[in-house]
Design a protein around this motif. Structure first.
Motif, PDB file in Angstrom:
ATOM      1  N   LEU A 262      36.248  66.977   3.468  1.00 35.17           N
ATOM      2  CA  LEU A 262      34.787  66.977   3.430  1.00 35.17           C
ATOM      3  C   LEU A 262      34.183  68.219   4.081  1.00 35.17           C
ATOM      4  N   GLY A 263      35.004  69.201   4.379  1.00 37.37           N
ATOM      5  CA  GLY A 263      34.477  70.459   4.900  1.00 37.37           C
ATOM      6  C   GLY A 263      33.889  70.334   6.296  1.00 37.37           C
ATOM      7  N   GLU A 264      33.018  71.291   6.608  1.00 34.17           N
ATOM      8  CA  GLU A 264      32.426  71.343   7.946  1.00 34.17           C
ATOM      9  C   GLU A 264      31.226  70.417   8.091  1.00 34.17           C
ATOM     10  N   THR A 265      30.623  70.015   6.985  1.00 31.75           N
ATOM     11  CA  THR A 265      29.401  69.199   7.070  1.00 31.75           C
ATOM     12  C   THR A 265      29.591  67.797   6.528  1.00 31.75           C
ATOM     13  N   GLY A 266      30.829  67.455   6.172  1.00 34.51           N
ATOM     14  CA  GLY A 266      31.068  66.139   5.594  1.00 34.51           C
ATOM     15  C   GLY A 266      31.514  65.131   6.639  1.00 34.51           C
ATOM     16  N   GLU A 267      31.328  63.877   6.327  1.00 30.99           N
ATOM     17  CA  GLU A 267      31.792  62.797   7.193  1.00 30.99           C
ATOM     18  C   GLU A 267      31.816  61.503   6.395  1.00 30.99           C
ATOM     19  N   SER A 268      32.583  60.568   6.911  1.00 30.32           N
ATOM     20  CA  SER A 268      32.569  59.218   6.368  1.00 30.32           C
ATOM     21  C   SER A 268      32.268  58.266   7.519  1.00 30.32           C
ATOM     22  N   GLN A 305      25.768  45.536  -2.628  1.00 28.61           N
ATOM     23  CA  GLN A 305      26.971  45.370  -3.452  1.00 28.61           C
ATOM     24  C   GLN A 305      27.010  46.331  -4.640  1.00 28.61           C
ATOM     25  N   LYS A 306      26.485  47.543  -4.455  1.00 29.02           N
ATOM     26  CA  LYS A 306      26.544  48.563  -5.481  1.00 29.02           C
ATOM     27  C   LYS A 306      27.363  49.741  -4.978  1.00 29.02           C
ATOM     28  N   GLU A 307      27.847  50.552  -5.907  1.00 31.42           N
ATOM     29  CA  GLU A 307      28.587  51.742  -5.521  1.00 31.42           C
ATOM     30  C   GLU A 307      28.241  52.887  -6.467  1.00 31.42           C
ATOM     31  N   GLY A 308      28.428  54.113  -5.974  1.00 32.29           N
ATOM     32  CA  GLY A 308      28.103  55.270  -6.785  1.00 32.29           C
ATOM     33  C   GLY A 308      28.053  56.528  -5.939  1.00 32.29           C
ATOM     34  N   ILE A 309      27.526  57.600  -6.526  1.00 33.58           N
ATOM     35  CA  ILE A 309      27.377  58.886  -5.842  1.00 33.58           C
ATOM     36  C   ILE A 309      26.012  59.441  -6.199  1.00 33.58           C
ATOM     37  N   GLU A 310      25.257  59.847  -5.178  1.00 37.04           N
ATOM     38  CA  GLU A 310      23.906  60.366  -5.407  1.00 37.04           C
ATOM     39  C   GLU A 310      23.630  61.525  -4.455  1.00 37.04           C
ATOM     40  N   ARG A 316      20.510  62.792   8.731  1.00 35.20           N
ATOM     41  CA  ARG A 316      20.276  63.965   9.588  1.00 35.20           C
ATOM     42  C   ARG A 316      19.265  64.916   8.955  1.00 35.20           C
ATOM     43  N   ASP A 317      18.511  64.410   7.983  1.00 41.07           N
ATOM     44  CA  ASP A 317      17.447  65.148   7.319  1.00 41.07           C
ATOM     45  C   ASP A 317      17.975  66.367   6.568  1.00 41.07           C
ATOM     46  N   LYS A 318      19.166  66.235   6.025  1.00 41.63           N
ATOM     47  CA  LYS A 318      19.754  67.278   5.185  1.00 41.63           C
ATOM     48  C   LYS A 318      20.059  66.661   3.820  1.00 41.63           C
ATOM     49  N   MET A 319      19.949  67.496   2.773  1.00 43.50           N
ATOM     50  CA  MET A 319      20.305  67.030   1.449  1.00 43.50           C
ATOM     51  C   MET A 319      21.829  66.910   1.374  1.00 43.50           C
ATOM     52  N   VAL A 320      22.308  65.727   1.011  1.00 46.97           N
ATOM     53  CA  VAL A 320      23.738  65.468   0.987  1.00 46.97           C
ATOM     54  C   VAL A 320      24.117  64.769  -0.313  1.00 46.97           C
ATOM     55  N   PHE A 321      25.348  65.026  -0.728  1.00 48.45           N
ATOM     56  CA  PHE A 321      25.945  64.206  -1.779  1.00 48.45           C
ATOM     57  C   PHE A 321      26.561  62.999  -1.089  1.00 48.45           C
ATOM     58  N   ALA A 338      30.821  58.243   2.260  1.00 47.54           N
ATOM     59  CA  ALA A 338      31.389  59.572   2.463  1.00 47.54           C
ATOM     60  C   ALA A 338      30.362  60.583   1.969  1.00 47.54           C
ATOM     61  N   GLU A 339      30.007  61.537   2.821  1.00 43.51           N
ATOM     62  CA  GLU A 339      28.918  62.466   2.487  1.00 43.51           C
ATOM     63  C   GLU A 339      29.308  63.897   2.827  1.00 43.51           C
ATOM     64  N   GLN A 340      28.687  64.800   2.119  1.00 42.54           N
ATOM     65  CA  GLN A 340      28.825  66.228   2.392  1.00 42.54           C
ATOM     66  C   GLN A 340      27.513  66.913   2.051  1.00 42.54           C
ATOM     67  N   GLU A 341      27.113  67.860   2.901  1.00 40.86           N
ATOM     68  CA  GLU A 341      25.840  68.545   2.683  1.00 40.86           C
ATOM     69  C   GLU A 341      25.885  69.371   1.395  1.00 40.86           C
ATOM     70  N   GLU A 342      24.772  69.341   0.689  1.00 41.14           N
ATOM     71  CA  GLU A 342      24.675  70.081  -0.565  1.00 41.14           C
ATOM     72  C   GLU A 342      24.883  71.575  -0.349  1.00 41.14           C
ATOM     73  N   GLU A 343      24.351  72.083   0.757  1.00 42.08           N
ATOM     74  CA  GLU A 343      24.432  73.521   1.009  1.00 42.08           C
ATOM     75  C   GLU A 343      25.879  73.984   1.082  1.00 42.08           C
ATOM     76  N   GLU A 344      26.711  73.211   1.763  1.00 40.76           N
ATOM     77  CA  GLU A 344      28.123  73.578   1.842  1.00 40.76           C
ATOM     78  C   GLU A 344      28.846  73.278   0.543  1.00 40.76           C
ATOM     79  N   ALA A 345      28.539  72.103  -0.026  1.00 45.49           N
ATOM     80  CA  ALA A 345      29.228  71.694  -1.252  1.00 45.49           C
ATOM     81  C   ALA A 345      28.982  72.685  -2.376  1.00 45.49           C
ATOM     82  N   MET A 346      27.756  73.215  -2.448  1.00 41.23           N
ATOM     83  CA  MET A 346      27.409  74.160  -3.503  1.00 41.23           C
ATOM     84  C   MET A 346      27.520  75.603  -3.037  1.00 41.23           C
ATOM     85  N   GLY A 347      28.154  75.803  -1.867  1.00 42.51           N
ATOM     86  CA  GLY A 347      28.289  77.161  -1.336  1.00 42.51           C
ATOM     87  C   GLY A 347      29.027  78.084  -2.284  1.00 42.51           C
TER      88      GLY A 347
END
Length: 533
Positions: A262-268, A305-310, A316-321, A338-347
């Motif tokens: 999950l890189g430097e900005t990801g976490e679960s 009881q739903k699942e997906g990715i958005e 933390r007030d950051k855009m995240v996947f 499980a999340e990762q910031e868009e800025e890093e993900a799209m780096g």
């Protein structure tokens, strides 16, 4: 388009513009496709990471249930529980005060290490039982990473704990901590059949200094007879490690633990039904369990009881996947994310765009230079042809025409210029011949006019001479008649009157003859002037 520029400037600019537009279109399409593929790859990565965390957490919690099942049926546990229960009854003083004093208050080990004491050295049966069984339970706790292990007798007395906090040696039916989840875990298990297990979600637990604690319990039977209850206090660190996929030993070279995949900005992390975290955030120096509330859209959906990715704005007030799915353990409903910031993900996309921009700039420069060189090879001959055409337009037909040997359009234009030059020469020659013909015609016309004037003048002069002769003759006749009239003046009055009238007529004719002579002279004069012109 570009009306004030010459072709030598227009064409390179058009080439550069076409190259730029092409690069922008291709770059945009490439960037969009790359972003789409990157997003798809990221979603797959997040989904895989979430599945790994979900599986690891499920396996770990199931291992806790297995440990609980193992201990509750193990001979070591039944023997220890019966021994502790008898030793508890043999104490002839207040068990809570006495045991807490021996194993907590006067325990020589510091707070947080009270479990290191095996024997209180008070000579009691309880201390002898403790010295025998405690090392085994302590070893099991340390190997499995539990916070604490509890043994209750049937009356609700907490006859043994490994960690030795203030809940040790208290009663869960009447004591100070009866209303805690540990008391609930005991009472629920006391009503259950053998093998049943019960889980109580994280809540602040005062005996543990209000740190979040969860409990799992099961009844203990010996040969079908209930002898008490076994309970675990769930380990926070193991759950955190499971969510962060790291070992219990932190990397000393890193200030923050890594989140694999999950890189430097990801976490679960885990979130409970109350929207409070059930695991620590890797971005917080302090524990966030039951401290940080997260009610993002994906958390709500996972608890529904739903699942997906958005793509959302995270806690933390950051855009995240954000990848999310529900998680349930023994009736407790959690959300696992499980999340990762868009800025890093799209780096990498930004890097790709930067490289595309540099490549576009290079292509535009190269094509511009190529266009400039190519245009000069075209515009220079065109400029020469332009000079030739201007000279031809100014009537210069003796100049040489360049580039007639070329096989391209410029050669065709040069050949056309040769034709124009020859036509111009022929036109000039024709114009000169026409001028000579006009001059000759003018001369002939003038001579003819002069001849006509001379002939007219001679005829007019002859007529004038005839008229003058006639006038002279008429004047002479008149004079004779006048003499005759004078001679016969005395004759009859009628003859005299007739003579007078005749004289008047003769004078009128004489005047008319003089005027006609003057008109003829004037006409002759004008004809002479016209001939001279």
């Amino acid at each position: 388009m570009l009306p004030k520029l010459r072709l030598s400037h227009k064409i390179p600019l058009m080439v550069q513009l076409a190259a730029f537009v092409s690069c922008v279109v291709i770059g945009t399409i490439g960037a969009n496709l790359s972003r789409r593929e990157m997003t798809k790859s990221l979603e797959n990565n997040l989904s895989a990471t979430l599945s790994v965390r979900h599986f690891a957490l499920t396996q770990y919690l199931e291992s806790i249930r297995e440990d609980l099942r193992f201990l509750s049926t193990n001979q070591q546990t039944t023997s220890a529980l019966k021994s502790y229960s008898r030793a508890w009854q043999e104490l002839d003083t207040l068990q809570t005060t006495y045991l807490q004093n021996q194993y907590i208050d006067i325990n020589p080990n510091p707070l947080g290490h009270k479990e290191d004491l095996d024997y209180a050295n008070d000579g009691s049966v309880y201390s002898q039982v403790h010295a025998f069984h405690h090392p085994w339970f302590r070893q099991f706790l340390r190997e499995r990473g539990y916070y604490d292990i509890f043994l209750f007798d049937n009356d609700g007395n907490l006859v043994y704990t490994v960690f030795k906090e203030r809940d040790f040696a208290t009663n869960m039916n009447s004591g100070e901590w009866k209303d805690t989840d540990l008391g609930n875990a005991f009472r629920t298990a006391m009503k259950a059949d053998q093998g049943e297990q019960f889980f109580f979600d994280f809540r602040p637990y005062k005996p543990s200094n209000d740190v979040p604690a969860s409990f799992i319990s099961t009844p203990v039977f010996d040969q079908g007879v209930r002898i008490g209850v076994l309970a675990f206090q769930m380990p926070i660190e193991r759950i955190n490690n499971t969510m962060k996929m790291r070992s219990e030993e932190k990397d000393k070279d890193k200030e923050k633990p890594s989140a694999d995949g999950l890189g430097e900005t990801g976490e679960s992390y885990l979130v409970g039904a109350d929207y409070l975290m059930r695991s620590d955030s890797r971005f917080s120096e302090e524990s966030t369990i039951l401290q940080t509330r997260i009610n993002t859209p994906t958390v709500k959906k996972a608890l529904g009881q739903k699942e997906g990715i958005e793509l959302i704005r995270g806690y933390r007030d950051k855009m995240v996947f954000s990848a999310y799915r529900p998680f349930e353990f023994m009736g407790a409903k959690w959300a696992i994310l499980a999340e990762q910031e868009e800025e890093e993900a799209m780096g990498s996309i930004r890097v790709l765009r930067k490289h595309l921009m540099l490549a576009m700039l290079g292509v535009v420069i190269v094509l511009g230079a190529f266009g400039l060189i190519s245009v000069r090879r075209v515009t220079k001959p065109l400029a020469r042809m332009n000079s030739v055409i201007k000279a031809l337009a100014e009537g210069q037909t003796q100049m040489d025409i360049p580039d007639t040997a070329r096989g391209d359009e410029i050669g065709d234009l040069a050949k056309s210029a040769v034709v124009f030059r020859e036509n111009a020469r022929q036109r000039i020659q024709l114009e000169e011949e026409q001028k000579k013909a006009v001059i000759q015609a003018e001369k002939e016309k003038r001579q003819e006019v002069l001849n006509m004037a001379d002939s007219f003048e001679s005829r007019v002069m002859s007529a004038l001479e005839a008229v003058a002769a006639a006038a002279t003759e008429l004047s002479s006749t008149a004079e004779q008649m006048n003499n005759t009239v004078a001679q016969v003046n005395g004759k009859s009055s009628s003859a005299s009157q007739s003579s007078g009238e005749a004289l008047g007529n003769v004078q009128t004719v004489a005047s008319a003859a003089e005027e006609l002579a003057a008109s003829i002279q004037e006409i002759s004069h004008q004809m002479t002037n016209t001939t001279r012109v």
